[in-house]
Design an enzyme around this catalytic site. Structure first.
Site, short mmCIF file in Angstrom:
data_model
loop_
_atom_site.label_atom_id
_atom_site.label_comp_id
_atom_site.label_asym_id
_atom_site.label_seq_id
_atom_site.Cartn_x
_atom_site.Cartn_y
_atom_site.Cartn_z
N GLY A 1 -5.76 11.53 4.48
CA GLY A 1 -4.82 12.65 4.65
C GLY A 1 -5.53 13.97 4.33
O GLY A 1 -6.38 14.03 3.44
N TYR B 1 2.01 10.48 -11.27
CA TYR B 1 1.51 9.43 -10.35
C TYR B 1 0.81 8.33 -11.14
O TYR B 1 1.07 7.14 -10.94
CB TYR B 1 0.56 10.06 -9.33
CG TYR B 1 -0.23 9.04 -8.53
CD1 TYR B 1 0.30 8.42 -7.41
CD2 TYR B 1 -1.53 8.68 -8.91
CE1 TYR B 1 -0.43 7.47 -6.69
CE2 TYR B 1 -2.27 7.73 -8.20
CZ TYR B 1 -1.71 7.14 -7.09
OH TYR B 1 -2.43 6.19 -6.40
N GLU C 1 -6.63 6.09 -11.32
CA GLU C 1 -5.89 7.16 -12.01
C GLU C 1 -5.21 6.63 -13.27
O GLU C 1 -4.82 7.40 -14.14
CB GLU C 1 -4.83 7.76 -11.07
CG GLU C 1 -5.37 8.78 -10.11
CD GLU C 1 -5.90 10.03 -10.78
OE1 GLU C 1 -5.12 10.75 -11.42
OE2 GLU C 1 -7.10 10.31 -10.67
N LEU D 1 0.82 -1.21 0.00
CA LEU D 1 0.00 0.00 0.00
C LEU D 1 0.86 1.26 0.00
O LEU D 1 0.34 2.36 -0.19
CB LEU D 1 -0.92 0.01 1.23
CG LEU D 1 -1.76 -1.25 1.46
CD1 LEU D 1 -2.70 -1.04 2.65
CD2 LEU D 1 -2.56 -1.60 0.22
N SER E 1 -4.57 1.77 -9.31
CA SER E 1 -5.46 2.92 -9.12
C SER E 1 -6.29 3.26 -10.36
O SER E 1 -5.81 3.13 -11.49
CB SER E 1 -4.60 4.14 -8.74
OG SER E 1 -5.32 5.33 -8.92
P1 NDP Z 1 -1.62 7.18 1.96
O1 NDP Z 1 -0.99 8.27 1.18
O2 NDP Z 1 -2.58 7.52 3.07
O3 NDP Z 1 -0.49 6.25 2.59
C1 NDP Z 1 0.72 6.02 1.94
C2 NDP Z 1 1.62 5.20 2.82
O4 NDP Z 1 2.84 4.94 2.13
C3 NDP Z 1 2.00 5.86 4.15
O5 NDP Z 1 1.97 4.90 5.18
C4 NDP Z 1 3.44 6.31 3.88
O6 NDP Z 1 4.23 6.36 5.04
C5 NDP Z 1 3.93 5.17 3.01
N1 NDP Z 1 5.15 5.51 2.26
C6 NDP Z 1 5.31 6.57 1.43
N2 NDP Z 1 6.56 6.56 0.94
C7 NDP Z 1 7.19 5.48 1.46
C8 NDP Z 1 8.50 4.94 1.34
N3 NDP Z 1 9.42 5.51 0.57
N4 NDP Z 1 8.79 3.81 2.03
C9 NDP Z 1 7.89 3.22 2.82
N5 NDP Z 1 6.63 3.70 2.99
C10 NDP Z 1 6.30 4.81 2.32
O7 NDP Z 1 -2.35 6.21 0.89
P2 NDP Z 1 -3.74 5.42 1.00
O8 NDP Z 1 -3.76 4.64 2.25
O9 NDP Z 1 -4.85 6.32 0.67
O10 NDP Z 1 -3.60 4.43 -0.26
C11 NDP Z 1 -2.90 3.20 -0.16
C12 NDP Z 1 -2.38 2.82 -1.53
O11 NDP Z 1 -3.45 2.69 -2.44
C13 NDP Z 1 -1.41 3.81 -2.16
O12 NDP Z 1 -0.47 3.07 -2.91
C14 NDP Z 1 -2.29 4.61 -3.11
O13 NDP Z 1 -1.53 5.13 -4.17
C15 NDP Z 1 -3.24 3.53 -3.57
N6 NDP Z 1 -4.56 3.98 -3.96
C16 NDP Z 1 -5.30 4.75 -3.11
C17 NDP Z 1 -6.59 5.10 -3.43
C18 NDP Z 1 -7.41 5.96 -2.53
O14 NDP Z 1 -8.42 6.48 -2.99
N7 NDP Z 1 -7.05 6.10 -1.27
C19 NDP Z 1 -7.20 4.63 -4.69
C20 NDP Z 1 -6.33 3.79 -5.49
C21 NDP Z 1 -5.07 3.48 -5.13
P3 NDP Z 1 4.47 7.74 5.88
O15 NDP Z 1 3.41 7.72 6.94
O16 NDP Z 1 5.85 7.55 6.40
O17 NDP Z 1 4.34 8.89 4.93
P1 GDR Z 2 -7.29 12.10 -6.68
O1 GDR Z 2 -7.74 12.70 -5.26
O2 GDR Z 2 -6.43 13.03 -7.42
O3 GDR Z 2 -8.55 11.63 -7.34
O4 GDR Z 2 -6.40 10.86 -6.22
P2 GDR Z 2 -7.83 14.20 -4.72
O5 GDR Z 2 -8.73 14.11 -3.54
O6 GDR Z 2 -6.49 14.81 -4.52
O7 GDR Z 2 -8.56 14.98 -5.93
C1 GDR Z 2 -9.86 14.63 -6.38
C2 GDR Z 2 -10.35 15.69 -7.35
O8 GDR Z 2 -10.63 16.91 -6.65
C3 GDR Z 2 -10.10 17.99 -7.40
N1 GDR Z 2 -9.84 19.13 -6.49
C4 GDR Z 2 -8.95 19.15 -5.49
N2 GDR Z 2 -8.12 18.19 -5.02
C5 GDR Z 2 -7.36 18.50 -3.93
N3 GDR Z 2 -6.57 17.55 -3.42
N4 GDR Z 2 -7.37 19.74 -3.36
C6 GDR Z 2 -8.18 20.73 -3.81
O9 GDR Z 2 -8.16 21.83 -3.28
C7 GDR Z 2 -9.02 20.42 -4.93
N5 GDR Z 2 -9.94 21.13 -5.62
C8 GDR Z 2 -10.43 20.34 -6.56
C9 GDR Z 2 -8.83 17.41 -8.02
O10 GDR Z 2 -8.37 18.24 -9.08
C10 GDR Z 2 -9.34 16.05 -8.45
O11 GDR Z 2 -9.99 16.13 -9.68
C11 GDR Z 2 -6.79 10.00 -5.16
C12 GDR Z 2 -5.51 9.52 -4.45
O12 GDR Z 2 -5.88 8.80 -3.31
C13 GDR Z 2 -4.70 8.61 -5.37
O13 GDR Z 2 -3.62 8.05 -4.64
C14 GDR Z 2 -5.61 7.48 -5.86
O14 GDR Z 2 -4.91 6.63 -6.72
C15 GDR Z 2 -6.82 8.08 -6.59
O15 GDR Z 2 -7.52 8.91 -5.67
C16 GDR Z 2 -7.77 7.01 -7.09
#
Ligand code: NDP
Ligand code: GDR
Length: 322
Positions: free
Chosen positions: A183, A147, A125, A78, A123
Protein backbone atom coordinates in the site's frame (compact mmCIF):
# COMPACT_ATOMS: atom_id res chain seq x y z
CA UNK A 1 -7.84 -31.17 -3.59
CA UNK A 2 -7.07 -29.06 -0.51
CA UNK A 3 -8.88 -25.78 -0.03
CA UNK A 4 -7.99 -22.59 1.78
CA UNK A 5 -9.80 -19.42 2.79
CA UNK A 6 -7.70 -16.24 2.84
CA UNK A 7 -8.97 -13.15 4.63
CA UNK A 8 -7.28 -9.94 3.44
CA UNK A 9 -6.90 -11.32 -0.09
CA UNK A 10 -7.03 -7.83 -1.63
CA UNK A 11 -4.06 -6.57 0.42
CA UNK A 12 -0.35 -7.05 -0.16
CA UNK A 13 0.26 -10.58 1.17
CA UNK A 14 -3.09 -12.13 0.15
CA UNK A 15 -2.36 -12.29 -3.60
CA UNK A 16 1.15 -13.73 -3.10
CA UNK A 17 -0.27 -16.40 -0.81
CA UNK A 18 -3.10 -17.13 -3.25
CA UNK A 19 -0.58 -17.55 -6.09
CA UNK A 20 1.46 -19.97 -3.98
CA UNK A 21 -1.57 -22.05 -2.97
CA UNK A 22 -2.90 -22.15 -6.55
CA UNK A 23 0.51 -23.41 -7.70
CA UNK A 24 0.21 -26.18 -5.11
CA UNK A 25 -3.19 -27.22 -6.46
CA UNK A 26 -5.41 -25.67 -3.75
CA UNK A 27 -8.90 -24.39 -4.34
CA UNK A 28 -8.55 -20.82 -3.04
CA UNK A 29 -11.36 -18.74 -1.53
CA UNK A 30 -10.88 -15.09 -0.63
CA UNK A 31 -12.92 -13.11 1.86
CA UNK A 32 -13.72 -9.56 0.73
CA UNK A 33 -15.67 -6.89 2.55
CA UNK A 34 -18.31 -4.90 0.75
CA UNK A 35 -17.00 -1.54 -0.44
CA UNK A 36 -18.82 0.94 -2.67
CA UNK A 37 -15.92 0.64 -5.11
CA UNK A 38 -14.32 -2.80 -4.83
CA UNK A 39 -10.55 -2.82 -4.38
CA UNK A 40 -9.47 -5.56 -6.80
CA UNK A 41 -6.22 -4.14 -8.19
CA UNK A 42 -3.92 -6.66 -6.50
CA UNK A 43 -6.02 -9.71 -7.45
CA UNK A 44 -6.97 -8.83 -11.03
CA UNK A 45 -4.41 -11.28 -12.41
CA UNK A 46 -5.83 -14.25 -10.46
CA UNK A 47 -9.48 -13.22 -10.49
CA UNK A 48 -10.63 -16.23 -12.50
CA UNK A 49 -8.60 -18.68 -10.40
CA UNK A 50 -10.09 -17.85 -7.00
CA UNK A 51 -13.57 -17.65 -5.55
CA UNK A 52 -14.53 -14.56 -3.57
CA UNK A 53 -16.88 -14.67 -0.60
CA UNK A 54 -18.37 -11.65 1.06
CA UNK A 55 -17.60 -11.10 4.75
CA UNK A 56 -16.30 -8.63 7.27
CA UNK A 57 -14.11 -9.01 10.36
CA UNK A 58 -16.74 -7.00 12.23
CA UNK A 59 -19.57 -9.38 11.41
CA UNK A 60 -19.58 -12.79 13.10
CA UNK A 61 -22.36 -14.26 10.96
CA UNK A 62 -20.60 -13.41 7.71
CA UNK A 63 -17.39 -15.11 8.89
CA UNK A 64 -19.25 -18.22 10.02
CA UNK A 65 -21.09 -18.37 6.68
CA UNK A 66 -17.86 -17.94 4.71
CA UNK A 67 -16.31 -20.88 6.55
CA UNK A 68 -19.48 -23.00 6.22
CA UNK A 69 -19.71 -22.29 2.50
CA UNK A 70 -16.04 -22.80 1.63
CA UNK A 71 -15.34 -25.77 3.96
CA UNK A 72 -11.62 -24.96 3.93
CA UNK A 73 -8.82 -27.19 5.20
CA UNK A 74 -6.86 -24.07 6.10
CA UNK A 75 -7.77 -20.48 7.02
CA UNK A 76 -5.17 -17.72 6.70
CA UNK A 77 -6.20 -14.61 8.61
CA UNK A 78 -4.38 -11.77 6.88
CA UNK A 79 -7.13 -9.17 7.20
CA UNK A 80 -6.52 -6.29 9.59
CA UNK A 81 -6.33 -2.55 9.94
CA UNK A 82 -2.59 -2.81 9.33
CA UNK A 83 -1.36 0.78 9.14
CA UNK A 84 0.35 1.55 12.45
CA UNK A 85 0.04 5.36 12.18
CA UNK A 86 -3.74 5.16 11.60
CA UNK A 87 -4.17 3.08 14.75
CA UNK A 88 -3.74 6.20 16.92
CA UNK A 89 -6.47 7.97 14.94
CA UNK A 90 -8.84 4.98 15.08
CA UNK A 91 -7.81 2.93 18.11
CA UNK A 92 -11.24 1.41 18.75
CA UNK A 93 -11.80 0.34 15.15
CA UNK A 94 -8.25 -1.05 15.04
CA UNK A 95 -9.06 -3.14 18.10
CA UNK A 96 -12.30 -4.36 16.55
CA UNK A 97 -10.62 -5.44 13.28
CA UNK A 98 -7.16 -6.45 14.35
CA UNK A 99 -7.86 -7.90 17.81
CA UNK A 100 -11.50 -9.02 18.12
CA UNK A 101 -11.65 -9.93 14.42
CA UNK A 102 -9.27 -12.81 15.24
CA UNK A 103 -11.61 -14.14 17.94
CA UNK A 104 -14.54 -13.95 15.55
CA UNK A 105 -12.74 -16.09 12.99
CA UNK A 106 -11.57 -18.55 15.63
CA UNK A 107 -15.14 -18.79 16.94
CA UNK A 108 -16.36 -19.52 13.41
CA UNK A 109 -13.78 -22.31 13.11
CA UNK A 110 -14.61 -23.70 16.55
CA UNK A 111 -18.32 -23.86 15.83
CA UNK A 112 -18.20 -25.00 12.18
CA UNK A 113 -15.24 -27.42 12.22
CA UNK A 114 -12.44 -27.29 14.80
CA UNK A 115 -10.27 -29.48 12.56
CA UNK A 116 -9.67 -26.51 10.21
CA UNK A 117 -6.07 -25.29 10.49
CA UNK A 118 -5.60 -21.60 11.26
CA UNK A 119 -2.82 -19.10 10.52
CA UNK A 120 -2.74 -15.74 12.33
CA UNK A 121 -0.72 -12.82 10.95
CA UNK A 122 1.13 -11.70 14.07
CA UNK A 123 3.67 -8.91 13.84
CA UNK A 124 7.11 -7.72 14.96
CA UNK A 125 5.26 -4.58 16.12
CA UNK A 126 4.40 -6.67 19.20
CA UNK A 127 8.05 -6.34 20.29
CA UNK A 128 7.84 -2.53 19.97
CA UNK A 129 10.22 -1.12 22.56
CA UNK A 130 12.53 -4.08 22.31
CA UNK A 131 13.86 -5.81 25.39
CA UNK A 132 16.25 -8.10 23.50
CA UNK A 133 18.15 -8.05 20.20
CA UNK A 134 17.63 -9.83 17.87
CA UNK A 135 13.98 -10.56 18.65
CA UNK A 136 12.84 -14.18 18.73
CA UNK A 137 9.71 -16.17 19.68
CA UNK A 138 10.45 -15.90 23.41
CA UNK A 139 11.23 -12.15 23.46
CA UNK A 140 8.90 -10.20 25.73
CA UNK A 141 6.24 -8.07 24.00
CA UNK A 142 6.13 -4.30 24.58
CA UNK A 143 3.85 -2.91 21.85
CA UNK A 144 4.06 0.84 21.17
CA UNK A 145 0.84 1.51 19.24
CA UNK A 146 -2.85 0.57 19.42
CA UNK A 147 -2.08 -1.63 16.39
CA UNK A 148 0.72 -3.41 18.24
CA UNK A 149 -1.50 -3.90 21.28
CA UNK A 150 -4.28 -5.34 19.08
CA UNK A 151 -1.80 -7.76 17.47
CA UNK A 152 -0.69 -8.96 20.91
CA UNK A 153 -4.33 -9.76 21.66
CA UNK A 154 -4.66 -11.61 18.33
CA UNK A 155 -1.48 -13.52 19.10
CA UNK A 156 -2.61 -14.68 22.53
CA UNK A 157 -6.18 -15.53 21.52
CA UNK A 158 -4.70 -17.77 18.80
CA UNK A 159 -2.55 -19.51 21.42
CA UNK A 160 -5.57 -19.72 23.72
CA UNK A 161 -7.76 -21.48 21.12
CA UNK A 162 -4.90 -23.89 20.48
CA UNK A 163 -4.65 -24.69 24.19
CA UNK A 164 -8.39 -24.58 24.97
CA UNK A 165 -9.87 -26.40 21.97
CA UNK A 166 -6.86 -28.15 20.46
CA UNK A 167 -7.32 -26.18 17.24
CA UNK A 168 -4.27 -26.32 14.95
CA UNK A 169 -3.64 -22.58 15.25
CA UNK A 170 -0.28 -20.96 14.45
CA UNK A 171 0.99 -17.41 14.63
CA UNK A 172 3.66 -16.17 12.28
CA UNK A 173 5.48 -13.25 13.90
CA UNK A 174 6.42 -11.59 10.66
CA UNK A 175 8.84 -8.69 10.45
CA UNK A 176 8.21 -5.97 7.85
CA UNK A 177 7.87 -7.35 4.37
CA UNK A 178 7.34 -5.32 1.25
CA UNK A 179 6.73 -5.63 -2.47
CA UNK A 180 5.47 -3.67 -5.47
CA UNK A 181 1.96 -4.50 -4.13
CA UNK A 182 2.59 -2.68 -0.83
CA UNK A 183 0.00 0.00 0.00
CA UNK A 184 1.19 3.50 -0.89
CA UNK A 185 1.04 4.88 2.68
CA UNK A 186 3.69 2.48 4.05
CA UNK A 187 7.14 4.05 4.04
CA UNK A 188 8.87 1.75 1.52
CA UNK A 189 6.27 2.11 -1.20
CA UNK A 190 5.85 5.81 -0.45
CA UNK A 191 9.59 6.19 -1.05
CA UNK A 192 9.83 4.03 -4.20
CA UNK A 193 6.79 5.70 -5.73
CA UNK A 194 8.16 9.18 -4.99
CA UNK A 195 11.63 8.27 -6.29
CA UNK A 196 10.12 7.00 -9.55
CA UNK A 197 8.05 10.17 -9.92
CA UNK A 198 10.98 12.44 -9.06
CA UNK A 199 13.20 10.74 -11.63
CA UNK A 200 10.46 11.25 -14.25
CA UNK A 201 10.05 14.92 -13.31
CA UNK A 202 6.51 14.42 -11.96
CA UNK A 203 7.28 15.31 -8.33
CA UNK A 204 10.01 17.32 -6.59
CA UNK A 205 9.63 16.62 -2.89
CA UNK A 206 9.32 13.60 -0.61
CA UNK A 207 7.99 14.39 2.86
CA UNK A 208 8.76 11.83 5.53
CA UNK A 209 8.75 11.46 9.30
CA UNK A 210 11.84 10.20 11.08
CA UNK A 211 14.61 8.70 8.94
CA UNK A 212 16.20 6.97 11.93
CA UNK A 213 13.98 3.94 12.70
CA UNK A 214 15.47 0.63 11.62
CA UNK A 215 13.46 -2.23 10.20
CA UNK A 216 14.19 -5.80 9.17
CA UNK A 217 12.74 -5.62 5.65
CA UNK A 218 12.04 -8.74 3.58
CA UNK A 219 10.04 -9.59 0.45
CA UNK A 220 6.36 -10.51 0.85
CA UNK A 221 6.62 -13.20 -1.85
CA UNK A 222 9.22 -15.04 0.29
CA UNK A 223 7.26 -14.67 3.52
CA UNK A 224 3.97 -16.24 2.37
CA UNK A 225 5.80 -19.53 1.90
CA UNK A 226 6.56 -19.54 5.63
CA UNK A 227 2.82 -19.11 6.38
CA UNK A 228 2.00 -22.19 4.33
CA UNK A 229 4.87 -24.22 5.83
CA UNK A 230 3.62 -23.51 9.37
CA UNK A 231 0.32 -25.21 8.60
CA UNK A 232 2.02 -28.28 7.08
CA UNK A 233 3.83 -29.29 10.30
CA UNK A 234 2.85 -32.10 12.70
CA UNK A 235 2.40 -29.65 15.54
CA UNK A 236 0.99 -26.11 15.67
CA UNK A 237 3.53 -23.55 16.85
CA UNK A 238 4.61 -19.91 16.50
CA UNK A 239 7.54 -18.69 14.42
CA UNK A 240 9.50 -15.49 13.85
CA UNK A 241 9.95 -14.77 10.13
CA UNK A 242 12.66 -12.23 9.30
CA UNK A 243 15.84 -11.69 7.29
CA UNK A 244 18.15 -11.08 10.27
CA UNK A 245 19.40 -7.81 8.74
CA UNK A 246 18.08 -4.32 9.33
CA UNK A 247 18.34 -0.91 7.68
CA UNK A 248 17.22 2.59 8.57
CA UNK A 249 14.55 4.50 6.66
CA UNK A 250 17.41 6.75 5.52
CA UNK A 251 19.29 3.78 4.03
CA UNK A 252 16.12 2.73 2.20
CA UNK A 253 15.81 6.25 0.76
CA UNK A 254 19.47 6.30 -0.36
CA UNK A 255 19.24 2.86 -1.94
CA UNK A 256 16.03 3.79 -3.80
CA UNK A 257 17.53 7.00 -5.24
CA UNK A 258 20.60 4.99 -6.25
CA UNK A 259 18.41 2.80 -8.49
CA UNK A 260 17.48 5.86 -10.60
CA UNK A 261 21.01 7.28 -10.53
CA UNK A 262 20.33 10.23 -8.18
CA UNK A 263 23.11 10.77 -5.61
CA UNK A 264 22.13 14.23 -4.22
CA UNK A 265 18.92 12.78 -2.72
CA UNK A 266 18.94 15.17 0.27
CA UNK A 267 17.70 17.99 -1.93
CA UNK A 268 14.42 16.15 -2.54
CA UNK A 269 13.73 14.85 0.98
CA UNK A 270 12.00 16.73 3.80
CA UNK A 271 12.43 14.73 7.02
CA UNK A 272 10.75 14.96 10.43
CA UNK A 273 7.48 16.29 9.02
CA UNK A 274 5.21 16.50 12.10
CA UNK A 275 2.25 14.87 10.32
CA UNK A 276 4.31 11.73 9.67
CA UNK A 277 5.73 11.43 13.20
CA UNK A 278 4.18 8.95 15.66
CA UNK A 279 3.25 9.51 19.31
CA UNK A 280 5.47 6.53 20.20
CA UNK A 281 8.02 5.11 17.79
CA UNK A 282 9.44 1.63 17.32
CA UNK A 283 13.12 2.44 16.84
CA UNK A 284 14.85 -0.81 16.18
CA UNK A 285 13.66 -4.20 14.93
CA UNK A 286 15.73 -7.14 13.80
CA UNK A 287 14.50 -10.72 13.85
CA UNK A 288 16.07 -14.07 14.59
CA UNK A 289 14.34 -16.61 12.33
CA UNK A 290 16.57 -19.55 13.25
CA UNK A 291 13.62 -21.59 14.58
CA UNK A 292 11.82 -21.23 11.23
CA UNK A 293 14.98 -22.16 9.41
CA UNK A 294 15.51 -25.26 11.57
CA UNK A 295 11.92 -26.55 11.80
CA UNK A 296 10.33 -25.27 8.58
CA UNK A 297 13.44 -25.20 6.42
CA UNK A 298 12.52 -21.60 5.55
CA UNK A 299 15.01 -18.94 4.49
CA UNK A 300 14.47 -15.56 2.80
CA UNK A 301 15.56 -15.48 -0.85
CA UNK A 302 15.48 -11.76 -1.68
CA UNK A 303 18.14 -9.31 -0.44
CA UNK A 304 17.47 -5.76 0.72
CA UNK A 305 19.10 -4.35 -2.41
CA UNK A 306 17.05 -6.62 -4.69
CA UNK A 307 13.86 -5.68 -2.86
CA UNK A 308 14.44 -1.93 -3.23
CA UNK A 309 15.35 -2.32 -6.89
CA UNK A 310 12.27 -4.46 -7.60
CA UNK A 311 9.99 -1.87 -5.99
CA UNK A 312 11.55 1.18 -7.69
CA UNK A 313 11.48 -0.51 -11.10
CA UNK A 314 7.83 -1.52 -10.68
CA UNK A 315 6.93 2.06 -9.74
CA UNK A 316 8.88 3.43 -12.68
CA UNK A 317 6.95 1.17 -15.02
CA UNK A 318 3.61 2.11 -13.44
CA UNK A 319 4.39 5.83 -13.62
CA UNK A 320 5.65 5.61 -17.22
CA UNK A 321 2.42 3.93 -18.31
CA UNK A 322 0.14 6.47 -16.62
P1 NDP B 1 -2.76 -4.93 3.93
O1 NDP B 1 -3.06 -3.73 4.75
O2 NDP B 1 -2.14 -4.76 2.58
O3 NDP B 1 -4.11 -5.77 3.72
C1 NDP B 1 -5.10 -5.83 4.69
C2 NDP B 1 -6.28 -6.60 4.17
O4 NDP B 1 -7.27 -6.68 5.20
C3 NDP B 1 -6.96 -5.98 2.95
O5 NDP B 1 -7.31 -7.00 2.04
C4 NDP B 1 -8.22 -5.37 3.56
O6 NDP B 1 -9.30 -5.30 2.66
C5 NDP B 1 -8.54 -6.40 4.64
N1 NDP B 1 -9.46 -5.88 5.65
C6 NDP B 1 -9.29 -4.77 6.41
N2 NDP B 1 -10.35 -4.62 7.22
C7 NDP B 1 -11.19 -5.65 6.99
C8 NDP B 1 -12.45 -6.03 7.51
N3 NDP B 1 -13.07 -5.32 8.45
N4 NDP B 1 -13.02 -7.16 7.03
C9 NDP B 1 -12.44 -7.90 6.07
N5 NDP B 1 -11.24 -7.56 5.52
C10 NDP B 1 -10.64 -6.45 5.97
O7 NDP B 1 -1.85 -5.91 4.84
P2 NDP B 1 -0.62 -6.85 4.42
O8 NDP B 1 -1.03 -7.70 3.28
O9 NDP B 1 0.60 -6.05 4.35
O10 NDP B 1 -0.49 -7.74 5.74
C11 NDP B 1 -1.29 -8.89 5.95
C12 NDP B 1 -1.43 -9.13 7.44
O11 NDP B 1 -0.16 -9.32 8.03
C13 NDP B 1 -2.09 -8.00 8.23
O12 NDP B 1 -2.84 -8.59 9.26
C14 NDP B 1 -0.91 -7.25 8.83
O13 NDP B 1 -1.29 -6.59 10.01
C15 NDP B 1 0.03 -8.40 9.09
N6 NDP B 1 1.44 -8.07 9.07
C16 NDP B 1 1.97 -7.44 7.98
C17 NDP B 1 3.33 -7.21 7.90
C18 NDP B 1 3.93 -6.49 6.74
O14 NDP B 1 5.07 -6.06 6.85
N7 NDP B 1 3.24 -6.39 5.62
C19 NDP B 1 4.23 -7.66 8.98
C20 NDP B 1 3.55 -8.35 10.05
C21 NDP B 1 2.22 -8.55 10.09
P3 NDP B 1 -9.65 -3.95 1.81
O15 NDP B 1 -8.94 -4.15 0.50
O16 NDP B 1 -11.13 -4.03 1.71
O17 NDP B 1 -9.16 -2.77 2.59
P1 GDR C 1 5.51 -0.14 10.21
O1 GDR C 1 5.60 0.32 8.68
O2 GDR C 1 4.99 0.91 11.08
O3 GDR C 1 6.87 -0.71 10.54
O4 GDR C 1 4.42 -1.30 10.12
P2 GDR C 1 5.66 1.77 8.00
O5 GDR C 1 6.18 1.51 6.63
O6 GDR C 1 4.38 2.50 8.13
O7 GDR C 1 6.76 2.54 8.89
C1 GDR C 1 8.10 2.08 8.99
C2 GDR C 1 8.94 3.14 9.70
O8 GDR C 1 9.11 4.27 8.85
C3 GDR C 1 8.90 5.45 9.61
N1 GDR C 1 8.50 6.55 8.72
C4 GDR C 1 7.37 6.61 8.00
N2 GDR C 1 6.36 5.72 7.86
C5 GDR C 1 5.35 6.04 7.01
N3 GDR C 1 4.37 5.15 6.82
N4 GDR C 1 5.30 7.23 6.35
C6 GDR C 1 6.29 8.16 6.47
O9 GDR C 1 6.22 9.23 5.87
C7 GDR C 1 7.38 7.83 7.34
N5 GDR C 1 8.52 8.47 7.68
C8 GDR C 1 9.18 7.70 8.52
C9 GDR C 1 7.83 5.05 10.61
O10 GDR C 1 7.75 5.98 11.68
C10 GDR C 1 8.32 3.67 10.99
O11 GDR C 1 9.29 3.75 11.98
C11 GDR C 1 4.42 -2.26 9.08
C12 GDR C 1 2.97 -2.65 8.79
O12 GDR C 1 2.93 -3.47 7.66
C13 GDR C 1 2.37 -3.41 9.97
O13 GDR C 1 1.09 -3.89 9.62
C14 GDR C 1 3.29 -4.59 10.29
O14 GDR C 1 2.79 -5.32 11.38
C15 GDR C 1 4.69 -4.08 10.60
O15 GDR C 1 5.17 -3.39 9.46
C16 GDR C 1 5.66 -5.22 10.91
Amino acid sequence: MKSALITGITGQDGPYLAELLISKGYKVYGLVRRLSTPNMENIQHIYDKIELLSGDLLDQGSLTDAIKNSKPDEVYNLAAQSFVKASWDQPVLTGEFTALGVTRILEAIRTVDPKIKFYQASSSEMFGKVTETPQKETTRFHPRSPYGVAKVYGHYITLNYRESYNIFACSGILFNHESPRRGIEFVTRKITNAVARISLGKQNKLELGSLEPKRDWGFSGDYVEAMWLMLQQEKADDYVIATGENHSVKEFVQEAFKVVGISDWEKYVVANEPKHMRPAEVDYLIGDASKAQKVLGWKPKTSFKELVEMMVKADLEREQNK
